[in-house]
Write a protein that holds these residues in place. Structure first.
Motif, PDB file in Angstrom:
ATOM      1  N   MET A  89      51.716 -31.640 -10.537  1.00  0.00           N
ATOM      2  CA  MET A  89      51.774 -31.261  -9.132  1.00  0.00           C
ATOM      3  C   MET A  89      51.258 -32.395  -8.256  1.00  0.00           C
ATOM      4  SD  MET A  89      53.184 -28.493  -8.299  1.00  0.00           S
ATOM      5  CE  MET A  89      52.583 -27.831  -6.763  1.00  0.00           C
TER       6      MET A  89
ATOM      7  N   PHE B 292      47.751 -20.379  -7.582  1.00  0.00           N
ATOM      8  CA  PHE B 292      46.940 -21.173  -6.662  1.00  0.00           C
ATOM      9  C   PHE B 292      45.749 -20.403  -6.153  1.00  0.00           C
ATOM     10  CE2 PHE B 292      51.104 -22.908  -6.838  1.00  0.00           C
ATOM     11  CZ  PHE B 292      50.926 -24.271  -6.793  1.00  0.00           C
TER      12      PHE B 292
ATOM     13  N   ASN C 287      49.900 -17.065  -2.419  1.00  0.00           N
ATOM     14  CA  ASN C 287      50.963 -17.645  -1.590  1.00  0.00           C
ATOM     15  C   ASN C 287      52.318 -17.014  -1.891  1.00  0.00           C
ATOM     16  OD1 ASN C 287      51.131 -18.722  -4.118  1.00  0.00           O
ATOM     17  ND2 ASN C 287      51.609 -20.800  -3.474  1.00  0.00           N
TER      18      ASN C 287
ATOM     19  N   PHE D  95      56.005 -15.757  -1.320  1.00  0.00           N
ATOM     20  CA  PHE D  95      57.043 -16.192  -0.384  1.00  0.00           C
ATOM     21  C   PHE D  95      57.312 -15.065   0.607  1.00  0.00           C
ATOM     22  CE2 PHE D  95      58.505 -18.360  -4.437  1.00  0.00           C
ATOM     23  CZ  PHE D  95      57.810 -19.515  -4.151  1.00  0.00           C
TER      24      PHE D  95
ATOM     25  N   ARG E  78      54.672 -13.587 -10.807  1.00  0.00           N
ATOM     26  CA  ARG E  78      55.742 -14.525 -10.491  1.00  0.00           C
ATOM     27  C   ARG E  78      55.685 -15.733 -11.424  1.00  0.00           C
ATOM     28  NH1 ARG E  78      55.308 -16.905  -4.538  1.00  0.00           N
ATOM     29  NH2 ARG E  78      53.786 -18.249  -5.534  1.00  0.00           N
TER      30      ARG E  78
ATOM     31  N   SER F 159      51.402 -24.306   1.047  1.00  0.00           N
ATOM     32  CA  SER F 159      51.245 -23.460  -0.147  1.00  0.00           C
ATOM     33  C   SER F 159      52.580 -22.860  -0.582  1.00  0.00           C
ATOM     34  CB  SER F 159      50.223 -22.363   0.125  1.00  0.00           C
ATOM     35  OG  SER F 159      50.698 -21.485   1.115  1.00  0.00           O
ATOM     36  N   MET F 160      53.510 -22.679   0.381  1.00  0.00           N
ATOM     37  CA  MET F 160      54.840 -22.173   0.009  1.00  0.00           C
ATOM     38  C   MET F 160      55.552 -23.201  -0.857  1.00  0.00           C
ATOM     39  SD  MET F 160      55.471 -19.285   1.470  1.00  0.00           S
ATOM     40  CE  MET F 160      53.936 -18.537   1.851  1.00  0.00           C
TER      41      MET F 160
ATOM     42  N   ASP G 295      54.145 -25.617  -2.630  1.00  0.00           N
ATOM     43  CA  ASP G 295      53.454 -25.714  -3.910  1.00  0.00           C
ATOM     44  C   ASP G 295      53.856 -24.564  -4.818  1.00  0.00           C
ATOM     45  OD1 ASP G 295      52.194 -27.963  -3.144  1.00  0.00           O
ATOM     46  OD2 ASP G 295      50.257 -27.036  -2.722  1.00  0.00           O
ATOM     47  N   GLY G 296      53.903 -23.358  -4.230  1.00  0.00           N
ATOM     48  CA  GLY G 296      54.243 -22.189  -5.039  1.00  0.00           C
ATOM     49  C   GLY G 296      55.604 -22.335  -5.667  1.00  0.00           C
ATOM     50  N   SER G 297      56.555 -22.803  -4.878  1.00  0.00           N
ATOM     51  CA  SER G 297      57.920 -22.930  -5.397  1.00  0.00           C
ATOM     52  C   SER G 297      58.017 -24.063  -6.415  1.00  0.00           C
ATOM     53  CB  SER G 297      58.879 -23.162  -4.228  1.00  0.00           C
ATOM     54  OG  SER G 297      60.157 -23.414  -4.717  1.00  0.00           O
ATOM     55  N   LEU G 298      57.428 -25.210  -6.075  1.00  0.00           N
ATOM     56  CA  LEU G 298      57.487 -26.337  -7.019  1.00  0.00           C
ATOM     57  C   LEU G 298      56.742 -25.994  -8.297  1.00  0.00           C
ATOM     58  CD1 LEU G 298      56.849 -29.311  -4.574  1.00  0.00           C
ATOM     59  CD2 LEU G 298      59.006 -28.644  -5.620  1.00  0.00           C
ATOM     60  N   GLY G 299      55.645 -25.249  -8.177  1.00  0.00           N
ATOM     61  CA  GLY G 299      54.871 -24.871  -9.346  1.00  0.00           C
ATOM     62  C   GLY G 299      55.625 -23.960 -10.293  1.00  0.00           C
TER      63      GLY G 299
ATOM     64  N   VAL H   1      63.138 -21.224  -0.031  1.00  0.00           N
ATOM     65  CA  VAL H   1      61.826 -20.835   0.503  1.00  0.00           C
ATOM     66  C   VAL H   1      61.622 -21.359   1.916  1.00  0.00           C
ATOM     67  CG1 VAL H   1      59.345 -21.016   0.174  1.00  0.00           C
ATOM     68  CG2 VAL H   1      60.833 -20.694  -1.779  1.00  0.00           C
TER      69      VAL H   1
ATOM     70  N   TYR I 200      55.394 -14.890   7.468  1.00  0.00           N
ATOM     71  CA  TYR I 200      54.654 -15.758   6.557  1.00  0.00           C
ATOM     72  C   TYR I 200      53.276 -16.120   7.070  1.00  0.00           C
ATOM     73  CZ  TYR I 200      56.498 -19.765   9.193  1.00  0.00           C
ATOM     74  OH  TYR I 200      56.828 -20.663  10.157  1.00  0.00           O
TER      75      TYR I 200
END
Lengths: 265, 484
Positions: free
Chosen positions: A66, A104, A108, A110, A174, B365-366, B368-372, B384, B483
């Motif tokens: 990351m 995280f 977070n 979506f 998720r 954080s959106m 990061d969440g998706s890439l994670g 997203v 959001y």
């Protein structure tokens, strides 16, 4: 939730999932991680503890690359997952992240429905052939996330409308839905109240059945409660790493002892 | 005493009050500030505001109201003149001004001025630089004398009242200065009042413009049937009367050109915004974004020239007779397509800059969440970022649309002047705004329907853009919370 059964741990000792050797991380001129070696075992919970700014989150984010999204960040050394160096040029970070999921610090979700949040990963990785399979994947992930009973009647309501603890469990569901092999958690309970924290901790203990879990935490009680192994970071160094029981009752390094007893931090 | 001097005296009084009040406050506590409720400057400001504020407000009101009062008392004197009352009144004021000037230049004494007769007055005044249109009639002279008397009395009263008010209230404020007096609170309240006044000016102006539009529109509909205006399909104004003033061809031209402009601006602007906010390296972004925004600073008349001289001929070379495609779709350089393309280019920075801000506002954080979860960057953007930013983007597009609808210069130069209902985008058409210009720039009588129609057109535009803006705000607000 006392998991201090030493015998249970000993038999899995050799089963290394992630092997890091000589890892250094630089943020510009700042040397954030200094020459860290660590072996993370499969199907166990490993906790990273240490004072703020000690590099534990940075190291965690190295494990699924990351840190690549931060342009000023430079990483040297070798991190192998199942004998494959993840910093090899042949490794696609996108595929790596499908295998190494992440939860995280702040929930977070979506801005989509609960269902779409959980189905997000399986959809982009094409894990379901049809609608029915997707429903099954979503249900299984939500059950593993210990939130199925709370949301099964409103799967199509926006996930952002849930409470903080529920949102965090949705985020765990998720991450679990893409069937990763390793689950990284960056202070997953820091934004939650004690009840939600207890639920998430219970969940982490169950996830150990299928995944190898690495958790960064500021709470030493939490580390003691959920983990089998603990690594103590201080100013970018990995000071001590070993059995959680040993670290907390009989630390070798004086810095570890000071931190655990609350004298530094 | 002239207004300038009155203001100067009032300000001097205020400055004096400031110094005195400050000194008085300090001496009341023997120079120890800690025993005062507020800092010494607040006592000064409070006294100065008391001295200057009401006096200047009274002065402003007086200046606004005096002409009305004078007009009301002079006008009855000239009503028997068989000419337009407004013209006579302007004669009266000019004559009064001429006499005053003659006195100022020493050609007349004040005594003589009072005993003037109408005969030969025109020639006498022309010696002092005042040219009158016609010989002065006794009635006008009498009115002018009355005018001068009232004006003079008004000016004297005004000076006395304003300066008296400044001195009186200043003295009152000085008398009030004491260690316990809450000077800071009163200054803060005065500042609050000034802020409210500024807001009221903005709102009041808007209301004034809307009201003038509404009243003139109503006047227009009194002369021309509303149904013919709203549903008429021909636009053929003729200043001799008997025009047909149907808005539909103009509205169609407006919407057609705006549509083409948006078809150009939205995809390009949005893709540019996505590149800039998600993919571009920081250094690229640092110079690319300002570059793009320079486009927004180009005056629209320059875009109009560009449409007329470059884009129009270029399109002719492709779609015109003998062009590259061998089709004869285009008759001349000015067309809906020409204006639409250029207007689209004008709107690109508008769309991209707003969208860029909106995309940047989506929390990290959106991403990061998706890439994670193992999503690629483009999957993250598509699934997203864009859905999260969509309401804002729709708002940006609607704002761009209302700009396109209100645009004038590009249309005047690029789209031609023919009002017609046609589907061919290579035909010349025209828009509501361009026609407002052409209806008002002629020497038309402002009470004819041909000129008043401009207000009805303006009203229509106003209503359309208002609806678009309200709709844009509603969308943005309706979905924003998702959001956060």
């Amino acid at each position: 939730m006392n998991d201090m059964r030493l015998g249970d741990r000993a038999k899995q000792m050799d089963d290394t999932k992630i092997r890091a050797r000589g890892v250094n991380v630089f943020y510009g001129d700042n040397h954030a991680i200094k020459d860290v070696d660590v072996d993370i075992a499969d199907r166990m919970v490993t906790a990273f503890i240490g004072p703020s700014g000690c590099g534990k989150s940075t190291f965690l984010r190295c494990l699924n690359r990351m840190n690549d999204t931060i342009s000023a960040c430079k990483i040297t050394g070798e991190i192998k997952i199942d004998d494959q160096n993840i910093y090899d040029s042949r490794v696609d970070p996108v595929q790596l992240r499908a295998k190494v999921g992440m939860v995280f610090q702040k929930p977070n979700p979506f801005p989509k429905s609960i269902y779409d949040n959980v189905a997000y990963g399986p959809r982009i990785h094409g894990l379901a052939k049809n609608r029915k399979e997707m429903d099954e994947i979503v249900e299984r992930a939500l059950r593993r996330g210990a939130i199925w009973n709370e949301v099964k009647d409103r799967l199509h309501a926006p996930a952002t409308g849930l409470s903080g603890g529920q949102q965090q469990r949705i985020c765990i569901a998720r991450a679990v839905a893409t069937e990763p092999e390793v689950l990284l958690m960056d202070e997953p309970c820091s934004a939650l109240d004690p009840i939600a924290t207890a639920q998430v901790e219970e969940l982490i203990d169950e996830l150990r059945q299928n995944f190898s879990v690495v958790i960064v935490t500021h709470s030493m009680q939490q580390a003691a409660r959920v983990s089998q192994r603990t690594a103590f970071f201080h100013l970018g160094d990995l000071v001590e790493y070993g059995e959680t029981g040993t670290i907390f009752t009989n630390p070798e390094d004086s810095r570890t002892e000071s931190y655990i007893s609350g004298r530094i931090g | 005493m002239s207004t300038f001097w009155i203001v100067l005296v009032v300000l001097a009084v205020a400055a004096l009050c400031f110094v005195l009040a400050r000194r008085r406050a300090l001496s009341a506590v023997d120079g120890d500030q800690r025993h005062l409720h507020s800092r010494p400057n607040y006592y000064g400001f409070s006294a100065a505001l008391w001295a200057a504020g009401p006096a200047l407000i009274v002065l402003a009101l007086w200046l606004a109201l005096q002409p009305l009062v004078v007009d009301r008392s002079v006008r009855p004197l000239v009503l028997e003149e068989d000419r337009n009352a407004a013209l006579v009144m302007s004669d009266v004021t000019r004559l009064a001004g001429g006499i005053d000037r003659a006195i100022a230049m020493g050609g007349l004494t004040a005594q003589e001025a009072r005993g003037l007769t109408a005969d030969g007055l025109r020639d006498r005044l022309s010696d002092f630089g005042t040219a009158l249109a016609s010989e002065v009639s006794p009635g006008v002279l009498e009115a002018a004398q009355r005018y001068r008397t009232i004006e003079g009395r008004g000016a004297l009263l005004r000076s006395i009242l304003t300066i008296g008010l400044a001195v009186g209230l200043g003295a009152f404020a000085l008398w009030r200065v004491a260690p316990g007096f809450r000077a800071r609170t009163s200054v803060e309240r005065a500042i609050l009042g000034a802020l409210i006044a500024a807001a009221c000016v903005a709102i009041g102006t808007t209301i004034g413009i809307v009201l003038s539009l509404i009243f003139n529109t109503i006047k227009f509909f009194g002369l021309y049937p509303a149904a013919d205006f709203l549903f008429g399909t021909t636009w053929a104004p003729s200043f001799g009367g008997g025009s047909s003033l149907g808005i539909l061809p103009l509205l169609w031209g407006t919407l057609y050109i705006s549509l083409i402009a948006l078809l150009v601006a939205v995809p390009i602007g949005l893709l540019a915004a996505i590149y800039l906010s998600e993919y571009a390296h920081r250094t690229v972004r640092a110079w690319a974004k300002p570059m793009l925004e320079v486009l927004a600073g180009i005056p629209t008349i320059v875009y109009g020239l560009f449409a007329l001289l470059t884009v129009g001929p270029l399109l002719m070379d492709v779609f015109g007779p003998g062009g590259a495609l061998g089709v004869r779709w285009m008759g001349g350089g000015t067309s809906v397509m020409t204006a639409g393309l250029v207007m689209g280019i004008m709107l690109i920075p508008f769309v991209s800059s707003l969208s860029d801000d909106i995309i940047n506002a989506v929390p990290q954080s959106m991403r990061d969440g998706s890439l994670g979860l193992g999503a690629t960057q483009s999957e993250t953007v598509k699934q997203v970022i864009l859905p999260a930013a969509l309401p804002g983007i729709v708002g940006a597009v609607l704002l761009a649309a209302s700009r396109a609808i209100g645009e004038t210069m590009i249309v005047v130069l690029g789209a031609g002047a023919a009002a017609r209902l046609d589907l061919n985008p290579f035909e010349a058409m025209t828009t509501v705004t361009a026609k407002i210009v052409s209806q008002l720039t002629g020497d038309a009588d402002f009470s004819s329907p041909e000129a008043l129609v401009a207000f009805a057109l303006g009203m229509t535009l106003f209503v359309i853009t208002l609806i678009l803006n309200v709709f844009a705000l509603w969308i943005v607000r309706r979905y924003r919370e998702q959001y956060e």
